[in-house]
Scaffold this motif. Structure first.
Motif, PDB file in Angstrom:
ATOM      1  N   ILE A  49       0.829  -0.821   0.117  1.00  0.00           N
ATOM      2  CA  ILE A  49      -0.036  -0.288   0.060  1.00  0.00           C
ATOM      3  C   ILE A  49       1.128   1.358   0.273  1.00  0.00           C
ATOM      4  CG2 ILE A  49      -1.742   1.010   0.659  1.00  0.00           C
ATOM      5  CD1 ILE A  49      -2.415  -1.655   0.328  1.00  0.00           C
ATOM      6  N   ARG A  50       0.612   2.238  -1.300  1.00  0.00           N
ATOM      7  CA  ARG A  50       1.232   3.377  -0.969  1.00  0.00           C
ATOM      8  C   ARG A  50       0.209   4.686  -1.413  1.00  0.00           C
ATOM      9  NH1 ARG A  50       2.304   4.501  -6.269  1.00  0.00           N
ATOM     10  NH2 ARG A  50       2.179   2.717  -7.893  1.00  0.00           N
ATOM     11  N   LYS A  51       1.253   5.535  -1.326  1.00  0.00           N
ATOM     12  CA  LYS A  51       0.601   7.047  -1.603  1.00  0.00           C
ATOM     13  C   LYS A  51       0.435   7.317  -3.324  1.00  0.00           C
ATOM     14  CE  LYS A  51       2.004  10.524   1.426  1.00  0.00           C
ATOM     15  NZ  LYS A  51       2.323  11.624   1.602  1.00  0.00           N
ATOM     16  N   MET A  52      -0.804   6.970  -4.171  1.00  0.00           N
ATOM     17  CA  MET A  52      -0.681   7.234  -5.139  1.00  0.00           C
ATOM     18  C   MET A  52      -0.354   8.767  -5.661  1.00  0.00           C
ATOM     19  SD  MET A  52      -5.055   8.276  -7.397  1.00  0.00           S
ATOM     20  CE  MET A  52      -5.404   6.636  -6.187  1.00  0.00           C
TER      21      MET A  52
ATOM     22  N   PHE B  99      -6.972  17.927   1.648  1.00  0.00           N
ATOM     23  CA  PHE B  99      -8.136  17.168   3.297  1.00  0.00           C
ATOM     24  C   PHE B  99      -8.390  15.526   1.792  1.00  0.00           C
ATOM     25  CE2 PHE B  99     -10.225  21.518   2.258  1.00  0.00           C
ATOM     26  CZ  PHE B  99     -10.507  21.988   4.002  1.00  0.00           C
ATOM     27  N   ALA B 100      -7.566  15.641   0.778  1.00  0.00           N
ATOM     28  CA  ALA B 100      -7.608  13.858   0.364  1.00  0.00           C
ATOM     29  C   ALA B 100      -6.356  13.262   0.948  1.00  0.00           C
ATOM     30  CB  ALA B 100      -8.115  13.880  -1.197  1.00  0.00           C
ATOM     31  N   SER B 101      -6.161  12.299   0.769  1.00  0.00           N
ATOM     32  CA  SER B 101      -5.214  11.059   0.450  1.00  0.00           C
ATOM     33  C   SER B 101      -5.951  10.529  -0.072  1.00  0.00           C
ATOM     34  CB  SER B 101      -5.499  10.812   2.280  1.00  0.00           C
ATOM     35  OG  SER B 101      -4.322  11.775   3.200  1.00  0.00           O
ATOM     36  N   TYR B 102      -4.954  10.170  -0.714  1.00  0.00           N
ATOM     37  CA  TYR B 102      -5.450   8.859  -1.959  1.00  0.00           C
ATOM     38  C   TYR B 102      -4.057   7.345  -2.069  1.00  0.00           C
ATOM     39  CZ  TYR B 102      -9.680  10.636  -3.363  1.00  0.00           C
ATOM     40  OH  TYR B 102     -10.746  11.264  -3.341  1.00  0.00           O
ATOM     41  N   LEU B 103      -4.597   6.406  -1.541  1.00  0.00           N
ATOM     42  CA  LEU B 103      -3.342   5.112  -1.677  1.00  0.00           C
ATOM     43  C   LEU B 103      -3.940   4.239  -2.933  1.00  0.00           C
ATOM     44  CD1 LEU B 103      -3.900   3.786   1.940  1.00  0.00           C
ATOM     45  CD2 LEU B 103      -2.414   5.455   1.329  1.00  0.00           C
ATOM     46  N   ILE B 104      -2.772   3.995  -3.442  1.00  0.00           N
ATOM     47  CA  ILE B 104      -2.757   2.315  -3.859  1.00  0.00           C
ATOM     48  C   ILE B 104      -2.237   0.966  -3.633  1.00  0.00           C
ATOM     49  CG2 ILE B 104      -1.480   1.129  -6.267  1.00  0.00           C
ATOM     50  CD1 ILE B 104      -3.100   3.848  -6.599  1.00  0.00           C
ATOM     51  N   CYS B 105      -2.883   0.046  -4.250  1.00  0.00           N
ATOM     52  CA  CYS B 105      -2.643  -1.285  -3.804  1.00  0.00           C
ATOM     53  C   CYS B 105      -1.801  -1.603  -4.912  1.00  0.00           C
ATOM     54  CB  CYS B 105      -4.112  -1.925  -3.539  1.00  0.00           C
ATOM     55  SG  CYS B 105      -2.905  -3.618  -3.148  1.00  0.00           S
TER      56      CYS B 105
END
Length: 150
Positions: free
Chosen positions: A8-11, A44-50
């Motif tokens: 799991i890491r940041k987009m 305000f947003a945080s997005y992650l990638i699998c």
């Protein structure tokens, strides 16, 4: 974070083409490429990638505004489902919300999306309301689900 055979890491902006592909495979009202580019700039947003062996297998996002967090979306590509990736993304999004001092986290889900409902319930989310005719493609209601984070 390492979870089994995926990370799991940041987009990043380089992920967006794959994210929008998964979005189209997963939702009848997919977000656009421009929407995700905007979200990556949203404070305000945080997005992650699998990430599975260099492939974008799934993604998720959360907004945190004051003490409330809102899951914007979570999706896993059909070929990678049932491997714990959705759960891992949810866990990490909840950690982000806690780190930003949110006391509750909420999301909307279609009543017809049984796999998502079951996963959210297993993570401690409870139904707390209905958003009538929330989905514009078919007028389906949304179940509002909430989890306390303290």
């Amino acid at each position: 974070m390492l979870n089994r055979d995926f990370i799991i890491r940041k987009m990043t902006e380089q992920d967006i083409d794959e994210v929008t592909r998964i979005e189209r495979e997963s939702f009848t009202l997919p977000w656009s490429r421009d929407s995700y580019i905007g979200e990556l700039k949203n404070s305000f947003a945080s997005y992650l990638i699998c990430d599975y062996e260099g492939d974008v297998a799934g993604y998720g996002g959360v907004w945190v505004v004051f003490e409330e967090a809102h899951i914007t979306n979570v999706a896993v590509a059909p070929i990678y489902r049932k491997r714990g990736m959705g759960r891992a993304l949810m866990e990490e999004l909840e950690k982000i919300a806690k780190d930003k001092k949110a006391v509750r986290i909420l999301l909307e889900v279609r009543p017809s999306n049984t796999p998502a409902l079951n996963m959210y319930r297993s993570r401690g989310y409870l139904p707390t309301g209905i958003r009538t005719a929330y989905y514009s493609d078919n007028g389906e209601d949304a179940i509002l689900m909430t989890k306390l984070l303290f």
